[in-house]
Write a protein that holds these residues in place. Structure first.
Motif, PDB file in Angstrom:
ATOM      1  N   ARG A 230      -5.519 -10.271   2.128  1.00  0.00           N
ATOM      2  CA  ARG A 230      -5.185 -10.250   0.475  1.00  0.00           C
ATOM      3  C   ARG A 230      -5.090  -8.072   0.020  1.00  0.00           C
ATOM      4  O   ARG A 230      -4.827  -8.638  -0.744  1.00  0.00           O
ATOM      5  N   LEU A 231      -5.623  -8.288   0.811  1.00  0.00           N
ATOM      6  CA  LEU A 231      -5.981  -6.802   0.335  1.00  0.00           C
ATOM      7  C   LEU A 231      -4.184  -5.605   0.442  1.00  0.00           C
ATOM      8  O   LEU A 231      -4.117  -4.920  -0.244  1.00  0.00           O
ATOM      9  N   ALA A 232      -3.558  -6.310   2.080  1.00  0.00           N
ATOM     10  CA  ALA A 232      -2.175  -5.643   2.279  1.00  0.00           C
ATOM     11  C   ALA A 232      -1.100  -6.614   0.598  1.00  0.00           C
ATOM     12  O   ALA A 232      -0.320  -6.014   0.723  1.00  0.00           O
ATOM     13  N   ASP A 233      -1.603  -7.428   0.478  1.00  0.00           N
ATOM     14  CA  ASP A 233      -0.587  -8.142  -0.456  1.00  0.00           C
ATOM     15  C   ASP A 233      -1.101  -7.019  -2.015  1.00  0.00           C
ATOM     16  O   ASP A 233       0.421  -6.354  -2.574  1.00  0.00           O
ATOM     17  N   ARG A 234      -1.981  -7.165  -2.129  1.00  0.00           N
ATOM     18  CA  ARG A 234      -2.140  -6.340  -3.018  1.00  0.00           C
ATOM     19  C   ARG A 234      -2.061  -4.917  -3.319  1.00  0.00           C
ATOM     20  O   ARG A 234      -1.473  -3.836  -3.722  1.00  0.00           O
ATOM     21  N   ILE A 235      -2.264  -4.312  -1.931  1.00  0.00           N
ATOM     22  CA  ILE A 235      -1.902  -2.820  -1.959  1.00  0.00           C
ATOM     23  C   ILE A 235      -0.050  -2.742  -2.196  1.00  0.00           C
ATOM     24  O   ILE A 235       0.795  -1.640  -2.463  1.00  0.00           O
TER      25      ILE A 235
ATOM     26  N   GLY B 252      -0.618  11.124  -0.881  1.00  0.00           N
ATOM     27  CA  GLY B 252      -1.664  11.280  -1.543  1.00  0.00           C
ATOM     28  C   GLY B 252      -1.855  10.903  -3.155  1.00  0.00           C
ATOM     29  O   GLY B 252      -3.324  10.468  -3.121  1.00  0.00           O
ATOM     30  N   MET B 253      -0.946  10.916  -3.746  1.00  0.00           N
ATOM     31  CA  MET B 253      -0.830  10.499  -4.965  1.00  0.00           C
ATOM     32  C   MET B 253      -1.066   8.884  -5.185  1.00  0.00           C
ATOM     33  O   MET B 253      -1.602   8.128  -6.144  1.00  0.00           O
ATOM     34  N   LEU B 254      -0.405   8.492  -3.737  1.00  0.00           N
ATOM     35  CA  LEU B 254      -0.050   6.689  -3.583  1.00  0.00           C
ATOM     36  C   LEU B 254      -1.330   6.252  -3.670  1.00  0.00           C
ATOM     37  O   LEU B 254      -1.476   5.093  -3.960  1.00  0.00           O
ATOM     38  N   ARG B 255      -1.947   7.204  -2.538  1.00  0.00           N
ATOM     39  CA  ARG B 255      -3.358   6.514  -2.270  1.00  0.00           C
ATOM     40  C   ARG B 255      -3.900   6.984  -3.393  1.00  0.00           C
ATOM     41  O   ARG B 255      -4.882   6.030  -3.740  1.00  0.00           O
ATOM     42  N   SER B 256      -4.179   7.269  -4.201  1.00  0.00           N
ATOM     43  CA  SER B 256      -5.129   7.758  -5.190  1.00  0.00           C
ATOM     44  C   SER B 256      -4.634   6.800  -6.800  1.00  0.00           C
ATOM     45  O   SER B 256      -5.652   5.488  -7.354  1.00  0.00           O
TER      46      SER B 256
ATOM     47  N   GLY C 288      -5.994   3.655  -5.296  1.00  0.00           N
ATOM     48  CA  GLY C 288      -7.674   3.401  -5.534  1.00  0.00           C
ATOM     49  C   GLY C 288      -8.184   3.291  -6.446  1.00  0.00           C
ATOM     50  O   GLY C 288      -9.298   2.140  -6.777  1.00  0.00           O
ATOM     51  N   ARG C 289      -7.551   3.774  -7.755  1.00  0.00           N
ATOM     52  CA  ARG C 289      -7.321   3.359  -8.954  1.00  0.00           C
ATOM     53  C   ARG C 289      -7.307   1.718  -9.137  1.00  0.00           C
ATOM     54  O   ARG C 289      -8.035   1.088 -10.167  1.00  0.00           O
ATOM     55  N   GLN C 290      -6.374   0.958  -9.133  1.00  0.00           N
ATOM     56  CA  GLN C 290      -6.251  -0.392  -8.682  1.00  0.00           C
ATOM     57  C   GLN C 290      -7.237  -0.713  -8.309  1.00  0.00           C
ATOM     58  O   GLN C 290      -7.254  -2.457  -8.153  1.00  0.00           O
TER      59      GLN C 290
END
Length: 141
Positions: free
Chosen positions: A8-13, A72-76, A79-81
């Motif tokens: 689920r986490l992989a799909d959401r990412i 870094g920007m994509l990881r942020s 993290g927000r979503q």
């Protein structure tokens, strides 16, 4: 249970990154990138993001550099979503699937051409050796 959460986490990412890339990064090096798969480690700390780039080898290299610099920007953004305590680190890996598919397609075309050549030769071929002296015309085919 952990495997389902990983999936689920992989799909959401994957969805978050695809949407963000669809909106565009302000990097001219980024080409037409498609996120093909995301795999999350068992402890949910690391995500391997597989991607393909439509275009030349030069565009693939420049897109890889653009993704690396935007990690870094994509990881942020992820993290927000996400509603997780820790945001997994992202590692962008070029997916070799298109190259493998092209290679397999080329092999299948070559096999098809060889089969057609063998069928053409078989249609005009005759059995080796002398004709059977004991076989009558009534018995033939």
């Amino acid at each position: 249970m952990a495997g389902e959460r990983q999936a689920r986490l992989a799909d959401r990412i994957r969805v978050i990154l695809a949407e963000r890339l669809d909106k565009g990064l302000r990097d001219p090096r980024l080409g037409y990138v498609t996120i093909t798969d995301v795999r999350v480690s068992g402890d949910l700390q690391h995500a391997s993001v597989f991607y393909t780039v439509l275009g030349t080898e030069e565009e693939r290299v420049s897109s890889a550099a653009a993704l690396t610099s935007a990690t870094g920007m994509l990881r942020s953004e992820v993290g927000r979503q996400l509603s997780t305590r820790l945001v997994p680190t992202l590692e962008f890996i070029p997916d070799a699937l298109p190259e493998n598919a092209d290679h397999i397609s080329a092999l299948l075309r070559e096999a098809q051409q060889r089969d057609a050549e063998v069928a053409r030769l078989a249609a005009t071929s005759k059995h080796a050796g002398d004709a059977d002296p004991y076989r009558t015309e009534d018995e033939e085919d």
